[in-house]
Scaffold this active site. Sequence first.
Site, mmCIF file in Angstrom:
data_model
loop_
_atom_site.group_PDB
_atom_site.id
_atom_site.type_symbol
_atom_site.label_atom_id
_atom_site.label_comp_id
_atom_site.label_asym_id
_atom_site.label_seq_id
_atom_site.Cartn_x
_atom_site.Cartn_y
_atom_site.Cartn_z
ATOM 1 N N CYS A 96 0.843 -1.200 0.000
ATOM 2 C CA CYS A 96 0.000 0.000 0.000
ATOM 3 C C CYS A 96 0.876 1.248 0.000
ATOM 4 C CB CYS A 96 -0.912 0.017 1.216
ATOM 5 S SG CYS A 96 -0.005 0.149 2.772
ATOM 6 N N CYS A 98 2.606 2.033 3.279
ATOM 7 C CA CYS A 98 3.797 1.206 3.550
ATOM 8 C C CYS A 98 5.000 1.748 2.769
ATOM 9 C CB CYS A 98 3.540 -0.242 3.125
ATOM 10 S SG CYS A 98 2.008 -0.891 3.792
ATOM 11 N N ASP A 101 1.138 23.285 -35.216
ATOM 12 C CA ASP A 101 2.074 23.716 -36.244
ATOM 13 C C ASP A 101 1.545 23.112 -37.556
ATOM 14 O OD1 ASP A 101 4.455 24.516 -37.583
ATOM 15 O OD2 ASP A 101 5.224 22.483 -37.350
#
Length: 703
Positions: free
Chosen positions: A18, A21, A395
């Site tokens: 997680c 952690c 462009d």
Amino acid sequence: MSENISKKSVYRVQGFTCANCAAKFEQNVKALPKVQDARVNFGASKITVYGEASVQELEQAGAFEGLKVYPEKEQRAIESEPFWKRKSTITTVLSAIFLVAGWILGEEHPYSVVAFVLSIVIGGYALFVKGFKSLVRFNFNMNTLMTIAIIGAAAIGEWGEGATVVFLFAISEALERFSMDKARQSIRSLMNVAPKEAIIRRGDQEMLISVNDIDIGDIMIVKPGQKIAMDGRVVKGRSSVNQAAITGESVPVEKSPGDEVFAGTINEEGLLEVEITKRVEDTTISKIIHLVEEAQAEKAPSQAFVDRFAKYYTPAIMVMALGIAVIPPLFFGGEWGDWIYRGLALLVVGCPCALVISTPVSIVTAIGTAARNGVLIKGGIHLEETGSISVIAFDKTGTLTKGVPVVTDFVRLQGPAENELLAIAAAIEKWSQHPLASAIVRKADEVHVDLEAWKAEDFASITGKGAKAVVNGELYYIGSPRLFVDLQAIDSEVSSQIQRLQEQGKTVMLLGTERQIFALIAVADEVRQSSKEVIRKLHELGVQKTVMLTGDNLSTAKAIGEQVGIHEVKAELLPQHKLEAIKELKQMGKVAMVGDGVNDAPALASATVGIAMGGAGTDTALETADIALMADDLTKLPFTIKLSRNALKIIKQNITFSLVIKAIALLLIVPGWLTLWLAIFADMGATLIVTLNGLRLLRTKEE
């Protein structure tokens, strides 16, 4: 110290469960004596260490989670332990068995407490170890909240509910781990794209060697059907190469001597000999993987908000829980057992799991999905910004057009036959450096004109107007209408033909002598077949305004703008004018600029999001742009906008849903309707829903 801090080491980490952690591991590594700083990239499962630390020290810092660490460059297969063999799975199953046994026996049965205690101890042992360690350090995270809640439930005799919370929390953690693994798979699949070995010819010998031992200049042999292991240039052979892994192009690209090939692409039919041009760590696929992993570490605005919120939210929940458990019994005569239970329920429902994972799972999934489709998004911030773009500037040359001039019209007025006039024009232009000259020479090649039979002598360039040369004893001129105005009067019929071609966005050149005009040659930069469809899709997706920014003349630019369906055309712009145009457009909202990443660098940098075309093999595009479309393919742009909008929508949904669920659960505490198992179920359900919602981004496809 300066010597140590200059030492930077990157390690891969296995075992993250997680985000909390990962943050804890980062703190532990920073606390090591010879480490000045450390950065964990949870999405890519990596840690960057500034200073000195051995692998053993790093693994010791991650021992609370059983993390395995190894250097980034070390080739190692991902350890994939079967789900049913994992220690966490076995303990969760045993915990479930004792939990069910306890409920079957009934809460009144003396042995039910024994079953619940065994369920809590077996299923929650790892959780309690982490929780107590965090509590000692006053680090109030998810494990701390859960540990206090479960022990508190046991203390007031709610053994069954305590055991249920342990079991549901174990399932919640398993789901979170599964979801992040799923999200990371898109990056792992990229890592496995290029082979780890290749056939190299050195002298007369052919040998199969590791890509780490291949040097620049080596000749690599690639057989039909094989994956290309390294970036290089074809020196012998012809074949079609499937470049989908790098550029997302579905159609194989023809390769012949002089063409570039990329590691991870597939040689389809011919034998190729390739001269190596880059080391393994510098190949295009390596750069993509590195940039994608770095992108996952860069926090998006919404993720930064969630992190800040969670930092204050968790301690606030603990204070509120303590207040609910203590204040009503002390001052209002409430029952201790009842209010302590409500305080524990608040601790459980207060876990910020769903909120913390809501953003990273969406960003990691979206960036990985984009990379697999040939679009490199260089950070969560760019993903979110692209999702709220209202103006897109393009462009012209090489973006909306192919960037290669072609002869579109050859109008013979009088004199020699058409092929003969084309041969004369090509014989002169063969010596010219002007970009339009190459279009005439290519046209002559296409119709198989033998240029060896037509020799141009006494060639001279006429600055800004054209050129002249003697062909077969006659002096010919080729160039702009201005050149022939100086030589002779152009009659009205020829003038109207020139004007008609110019209004179509074509550049007109005349071929003739001092006395006569023999032919009109119209040259144009061809519009990409996909440009019109791309602009239409962008308007459908809700882009409010599309603008073309070009240095070309206004009539040519307007003709191309009308052809592709663009809203506004700004022509005859120098690079600084493009920059000013972007600044003006930004007053309307967020602006994306699409260019080739080289000529448009100032405009790309100034735009909210800079998008470079043809990033594969172009270091400038990969470095300067926020997003690189790896193929020279504009059709990837609507996909990118759609993915970003979906990601932004899902992130907002996840954050809103997480906060609303918490708010509802908190309201249920007041009348005492929120039980412990319902609190953990709400938290687990919210985590699961935001995770699955984030994983929906894996299904985003081009239309």
